[in-house]
Design a protein around this motif. Structure first.
Motif, PDB file in Angstrom:
ATOM      1  N   UNK A 278       0.844  -1.190   0.000  1.00 37.30           N
ATOM      2  CA  UNK A 278       0.000   0.000   0.000  1.00 37.30           C
ATOM      3  C   UNK A 278       0.880   1.240   0.000  1.00 37.30           C
ATOM      4  N   UNK A 279       0.502   2.215  -0.788  1.00 33.46           N
ATOM      5  CA  UNK A 279       1.198   3.499  -0.711  1.00 33.46           C
ATOM      6  C   UNK A 279       0.879   4.145   0.638  1.00 33.46           C
ATOM      7  N   UNK A 280       1.854   4.750   1.276  1.00 33.51           N
ATOM      8  CA  UNK A 280       1.604   5.294   2.614  1.00 33.51           C
ATOM      9  C   UNK A 280       0.682   6.501   2.640  1.00 33.51           C
ATOM     10  N   UNK A 281       0.477   7.166   1.494  1.00 33.96           N
ATOM     11  CA  UNK A 281      -0.337   8.386   1.520  1.00 33.96           C
ATOM     12  C   UNK A 281      -1.838   8.121   1.515  1.00 33.96           C
ATOM     13  N   UNK A 282      -2.263   6.883   1.282  1.00 27.93           N
ATOM     14  CA  UNK A 282      -3.688   6.546   1.325  1.00 27.93           C
ATOM     15  C   UNK A 282      -4.516   7.205   0.241  1.00 27.93           C
ATOM     16  N   UNK A 283      -3.889   7.565  -0.847  1.00 25.30           N
ATOM     17  CA  UNK A 283      -4.577   8.366  -1.879  1.00 25.30           C
ATOM     18  C   UNK A 283      -5.807   7.658  -2.456  1.00 25.30           C
ATOM     19  N   UNK A 284      -5.679   6.365  -2.746  1.00 31.11           N
ATOM     20  CA  UNK A 284      -6.789   5.662  -3.407  1.00 31.11           C
ATOM     21  C   UNK A 284      -7.962   5.448  -2.460  1.00 31.11           C
ATOM     22  N   UNK A 285      -7.693   5.081  -1.214  1.00 31.80           N
ATOM     23  CA  UNK A 285      -8.793   4.957  -0.260  1.00 31.80           C
ATOM     24  C   UNK A 285      -9.453   6.313  -0.042  1.00 31.80           C
ATOM     25  N   UNK A 286      -8.658   7.358   0.036  1.00 33.37           N
ATOM     26  CA  UNK A 286      -9.219   8.700   0.191  1.00 33.37           C
ATOM     27  C   UNK A 286     -10.118   9.056  -0.991  1.00 33.37           C
ATOM     28  N   UNK A 287      -9.711   8.666  -2.191  1.00 26.12           N
ATOM     29  CA  UNK A 287     -10.532   8.943  -3.376  1.00 26.12           C
ATOM     30  C   UNK A 287     -11.865   8.198  -3.299  1.00 26.12           C
ATOM     31  N   UNK A 319      -1.543   3.533   6.432  1.00 28.18           N
ATOM     32  CA  UNK A 319      -2.195   3.895   5.170  1.00 28.18           C
ATOM     33  C   UNK A 319      -3.607   4.413   5.410  1.00 28.18           C
ATOM     34  N   UNK A 320      -4.350   3.727   6.259  1.00 28.78           N
ATOM     35  CA  UNK A 320      -5.736   4.104   6.511  1.00 28.78           C
ATOM     36  C   UNK A 320      -5.831   5.424   7.270  1.00 28.78           C
ATOM     37  N   UNK A 321      -4.936   5.610   8.229  1.00 31.44           N
ATOM     38  CA  UNK A 321      -4.917   6.877   8.950  1.00 31.44           C
ATOM     39  C   UNK A 321      -4.686   8.037   7.986  1.00 31.44           C
ATOM     40  N   UNK A 322      -3.751   7.851   7.062  1.00 34.53           N
ATOM     41  CA  UNK A 322      -3.481   8.894   6.078  1.00 34.53           C
ATOM     42  C   UNK A 322      -4.690   9.133   5.181  1.00 34.53           C
ATOM     43  N   UNK A 402     -12.856  -0.344   3.423  1.00 32.76           N
ATOM     44  CA  UNK A 402     -12.182  -1.626   3.313  1.00 32.76           C
ATOM     45  C   UNK A 402     -10.999  -1.527   2.375  1.00 32.76           C
ATOM     46  N   UNK A 403     -10.006  -2.386   2.618  1.00 35.42           N
ATOM     47  CA  UNK A 403      -8.805  -2.423   1.799  1.00 35.42           C
ATOM     48  C   UNK A 403      -8.466  -3.877   1.529  1.00 35.42           C
ATOM     49  N   UNK A 404      -8.195  -4.209   0.270  1.00 26.00           N
ATOM     50  CA  UNK A 404      -7.974  -5.607  -0.057  1.00 26.00           C
ATOM     51  C   UNK A 404      -6.741  -5.843  -0.903  1.00 26.00           C
ATOM     52  N   UNK A 405      -6.141  -7.028  -0.758  1.00 27.68           N
ATOM     53  CA  UNK A 405      -5.026  -7.412  -1.614  1.00 27.68           C
ATOM     54  C   UNK A 405      -5.438  -7.258  -3.076  1.00 27.68           C
ATOM     55  N   UNK A 406      -4.491  -6.809  -3.882  1.00 23.08           N
ATOM     56  CA  UNK A 406      -4.785  -6.488  -5.266  1.00 23.08           C
ATOM     57  C   UNK A 406      -4.948  -4.996  -5.476  1.00 23.08           C
ATOM     58  N   UNK A 407      -4.981  -4.247  -4.363  1.00 23.96           N
ATOM     59  CA  UNK A 407      -5.098  -2.798  -4.463  1.00 23.96           C
ATOM     60  C   UNK A 407      -6.500  -2.269  -4.379  1.00 23.96           C
TER      61      UNK A 407
END
Length: 422
Positions: A278-287, A319-322, A402-407
């Motif tokens: 996971x990228x540490x900035x959490x950009x995709x979950x934030x999106x 990642x999630x905190x970010x 939620x966050x899953x393997x595969x991105x």
């Protein structure tokens, strides 16, 4: 989301108790259901802790033939779906079967059945050329994940769109999100949607051991799952299922159904980055969070509670905190956040649906479940992670992620049935 979708029935099979009432009592008490693995001898493995369901299919009314035919994941799923349908108050035949949809999420399908049968036909792995005559007649049903959806559809007599969603650990969120889309577009009048996984088997444990994703805290199983704690060292593998009866909010109100919560927005994104990283900035979950809020027509400040993915791995929690900080801005430091995986472990594809159930019940009761075992917060995870004790607080609007393997990254916004988006 063009239409608000009501949750009018909930069914849960989770570690620590059978049924919705026992599930909610466990969460609000802050007790943990993690323990030493008992399904097989875990001695050869690095991680020997799990969150197992005390689930007896015979006591649940399954016939010997059903128990023989169905994998444990299917049994858990059908039991939860039956509870949800009964809870909805819908009479048999109230909706034409062709207007009832079923959507089932699962990350690993019928893992337990497949592994048990391979061990049988290969004589415990000693035979390279296996003897298929020793296999159960229903082995093909274990092989195809569609059997899970078929079993649920048969149980609720659904003849509308039936599908399986398998997107790793976001499967439970994504399956419910897809069911909402079917209802919004008019492809069905009601949907029975949720997820199920029963992955506590040697092959799964070995896979997570290999990448050191699971905890090695074998000497203290009850306190092994520690999301956001400085001493966390991985997640606790779990199992379980949660299903819902979903229908357009207007239709639910017309029939005077009990509405636990309304699903207002859902979105998912992929990081196209790494299978497990996971990228540490959490950009995709934030999106995904921002898109779900936009579809719900809500602002970050409207969120009263965030149900975190909170797996307890170091990279996920950072990642999630970010992601929460990036998407909710200044409100991120004011909103309560918690992870129920601290109490019931991580049931892979099923957990997203189980967490939706927790969110709906948090709205129903105005109580936020705690993050158990959080005694020494990681300074990199500086949000309000509701440690140890449940918090009574008005909870009208909830975000679950939620966050899953595969991105895969998914987010869903739920509100009380009376909340009106701006």
């Amino acid at each position: 989301m063009a239409k608000a979708i009501a949750i009018t029935g909930i069914g849960v099979r989770a570690p620590g108790g059978i049924g919705v009432k026992a599930f909610w009592e466990l969460l609000t008490s802050g007790r943990t259901a993690t323990r030493a693995m008992s399904f097989f001898d875990p001695a050869p493995f690095r991680s020997r802790v799990a969150a197992e369901c005390d689930f007896d299919p015979v006591a649940e009314g399954f016939t010997p033939r059903e128990v023989r035919r169905m994998d444990r994941a299917a049994l858990l799923g059908v039991a939860a779906a039956r509870e949800a349908f009964a809870d909805s108050g819908l009479a048999a035949g109230a909706v034409a079967p062709g207007r009832v949809a079923v959507t089932v999420g699962s990350a690993v399908g019928c893992t337990m059945g497949l592994e048990e049968e391979y061990a049988t036909v290969s004589d415990g792995g000693r035979s390279w050329l296996v003897d298929h005559t020793y296999a159960v007649p229903h082995l093909y049903g274990y092989f195809v994940p569609s059997s899970l959806a078929a079993e649920v559809a048969w149980a609720v007599e659904a003849e509308g769109p039936v599908s399986v969603v398998s997107t790793g650990c976001t499967s439970g969120l994504d399956a419910v999100g897809y069911a909402c889309a079917l209802l919004a577009e008019g492809s069905a009048e009601i949907a029975v949607a949720g997820a199920t996984d029963a992955p506590i088997s040697p092959i799964t444990v070995a896979c997570f051991d290999a990448i050191k994703a699971t905890t090695a805290r074998n000497d203290d199983p009850e306190h092994a799952s520690r999301p956001f704690d400085r001493s966390r060292d991985g997640f606790v593998l779990g199992e379980g299922s949660a299903f819902f009866v979903l229908e357009p909010l207007e239709a639910a109100l017309r029939r005077r159904a009990h509405v636990y919560a309304a699903i207002r927005g859902f979105a998912s994104r992929s990081n196209a980055f790494h299978m497990t990283g996971l990228r540490p900035d959490g950009r995709e979950m934030a999106a995904a969070i921002t898109a779900a809020l936009d579809r719900a027509r809500l602002a970050p400040a409207d969120i009263d509670y965030v149900n975190a993915h909170g797996s307890g791995t170091r990279q996920n929690d950072r990642h999630e905190t970010a992601a929460v900080r990036r998407s909710l801005g200044h409100h991120a430091r004011r909103v309560p956040v918690s992870s129920i995986k601290s109490m019931i472990g991580h049931s892979l594809g099923a957990i997203g649906s189980i967490e939706i159930a927790a969110c709906a019940l948090a709205i129903e009761h105005d109580v936020i479940p705690p993050t158990a075992n959080l005694r020494e917060p990681d300074p990199e995870c500086e949000l309000d992670y509701v440690p140890l004790v449940a918090r009574e607080q008005r909870t009208d609007t909830v975000l679950t992620v939620g966050s899953g393997f595969g991105g895969f990254q998914s987010a869903m916004v739920l509100t009380g049935p009376d909340a009106v988006p701006r």
